[in-house]
Design a protein around this motif. Structure first.
Motif, short mmCIF file in Angstrom:
data_model
loop_
_atom_site.label_atom_id
_atom_site.label_comp_id
_atom_site.label_asym_id
_atom_site.label_seq_id
_atom_site.Cartn_x
_atom_site.Cartn_y
_atom_site.Cartn_z
N THR A 1 0.83 -1.18 0.00
CA THR A 1 0.00 0.00 0.00
C THR A 1 0.88 1.25 0.00
O THR A 1 2.06 1.19 0.37
CB THR A 1 -0.90 0.03 1.23
N ASP A 2 0.32 2.37 -0.42
CA ASP A 2 1.08 3.63 -0.43
C ASP A 2 1.57 4.00 0.97
O ASP A 2 2.63 4.60 1.12
CB ASP A 2 0.23 4.76 -1.00
N ALA A 3 0.80 3.65 1.97
CA ALA A 3 1.19 3.96 3.35
C ALA A 3 2.25 3.01 3.86
O ALA A 3 2.76 3.20 4.98
CB ALA A 3 -0.03 3.93 4.27
N LYS A 4 2.58 1.99 3.04
CA LYS A 4 3.62 1.01 3.38
C LYS A 4 3.26 0.21 4.62
O LYS A 4 4.14 -0.36 5.26
CB LYS A 4 4.99 1.68 3.55
N ASN A 5 1.97 0.15 4.97
CA ASN A 5 1.62 -0.60 6.18
C ASN A 5 1.05 -1.98 5.87
O ASN A 5 0.66 -2.70 6.78
CB ASN A 5 0.65 0.21 7.04
N THR A 6 0.97 -2.33 4.59
CA THR A 6 0.56 -3.67 4.21
C THR A 6 1.37 -4.10 2.98
O THR A 6 1.49 -3.33 2.02
CB THR A 6 -0.94 -3.75 3.89
N VAL A 7 1.87 -5.30 3.03
CA VAL A 7 2.61 -5.89 1.91
C VAL A 7 1.84 -7.13 1.45
O VAL A 7 1.41 -7.93 2.29
CB VAL A 7 4.03 -6.27 2.31
N TYR A 8 1.67 -7.26 0.15
CA TYR A 8 0.92 -8.38 -0.40
C TYR A 8 1.83 -9.28 -1.23
O TYR A 8 2.82 -8.83 -1.81
CB TYR A 8 -0.20 -7.87 -1.30
N LEU A 9 1.45 -10.53 -1.30
CA LEU A 9 2.06 -11.46 -2.23
C LEU A 9 0.94 -12.18 -2.97
O LEU A 9 0.25 -13.02 -2.39
CB LEU A 9 2.97 -12.47 -1.52
N GLN A 10 0.74 -11.78 -4.21
CA GLN A 10 -0.25 -12.45 -5.06
C GLN A 10 0.42 -13.64 -5.71
O GLN A 10 1.42 -13.49 -6.42
CB GLN A 10 -0.77 -11.48 -6.12
N MET A 11 -0.14 -14.83 -5.48
CA MET A 11 0.46 -16.06 -5.98
C MET A 11 -0.52 -16.71 -6.95
O MET A 11 -1.62 -17.10 -6.55
CB MET A 11 0.78 -17.00 -4.83
N ASP A 12 -0.14 -16.78 -8.21
CA ASP A 12 -0.97 -17.38 -9.25
C ASP A 12 -0.31 -18.63 -9.81
O ASP A 12 0.90 -18.82 -9.69
CB ASP A 12 -1.21 -16.37 -10.37
N ASN A 13 -1.12 -19.46 -10.45
CA ASN A 13 -0.61 -20.68 -11.07
C ASN A 13 0.26 -21.48 -10.09
O ASN A 13 1.38 -21.87 -10.41
CB ASN A 13 0.17 -20.34 -12.33
N LEU A 14 -0.26 -21.69 -8.91
CA LEU A 14 0.49 -22.38 -7.86
C LEU A 14 0.76 -23.83 -8.24
O LEU A 14 -0.06 -24.48 -8.91
CB LEU A 14 -0.27 -22.31 -6.55
N VAL A 15 1.91 -24.31 -7.80
CA VAL A 15 2.32 -25.71 -8.03
C VAL A 15 2.63 -26.34 -6.67
O VAL A 15 2.87 -25.63 -5.69
CB VAL A 15 3.54 -25.77 -8.95
N PRO A 16 2.59 -27.67 -6.59
CA PRO A 16 2.85 -28.33 -5.29
C PRO A 16 4.19 -27.92 -4.66
O PRO A 16 4.29 -27.88 -3.42
CB PRO A 16 2.82 -29.81 -5.64
N GLU A 17 5.16 -27.58 -5.49
CA GLU A 17 6.47 -27.18 -4.96
C GLU A 17 6.42 -25.84 -4.23
O GLU A 17 7.38 -25.46 -3.56
CB GLU A 17 7.49 -27.10 -6.09
#
Length: 114
Positions: A72-88
């Motif tokens: 976020t612009d306020a730097k108070n939340t960091v996201y990790l969007q994970m697509d096409n997930l694999v078992p590894e």
């Protein structure tokens, strides 16, 4: 001091998506970089993705093109969007940040079934 609290892990089938969130509190504006690491059973903890104070990003080769780190612009939340997930990708995912100290969240489990 800085506190990190992750959320958003869970169980997903291969090919699916998850979004992890990391709520950051405390001395946020002292931070130089925030990111995500993961640790699978029997393996060392490894960097997944990171974002610097200037917004530059860095990804592990194994997740390039599938994962996206943002904040976020306020730097108070960091996201990790994970697509096409694999078992590894199955691992405990940890939020990380540092200034003159290194901070870790408690971790959130991500399990990808085949």
């Amino acid at each position: 001091q800085v506190q990190l609290v992750e959320s958003g892990g869970g169980l997903v089938q291969a090919g699916g998506s998850l979004r992890l969130s990391c709520a950051v509190s405390g001395n946020i504006f002292s931070l130089k970089q925030m990111g995500w690491y993961r640790q699978a059973p029997g393996k060392q903890r490894e960097l997944v993705a990171a974002i610097t104070i200037d917004g530059n990003t860095n990804y592990a080769d194994s997740v390039k093109g599938r994962f996206t780190i943002s904040r976020t612009d306020a730097k108070n939340t960091v996201y990790l969007q994970m697509d096409n997930l694999v078992p590894e990708d199955t691992a405990v995912y940890y939020c990380n940040a540092f200034n003159w100290k290194i901070y870790w969240g408690q971790g959130t489990q991500v399990t990808v079934s085949s």
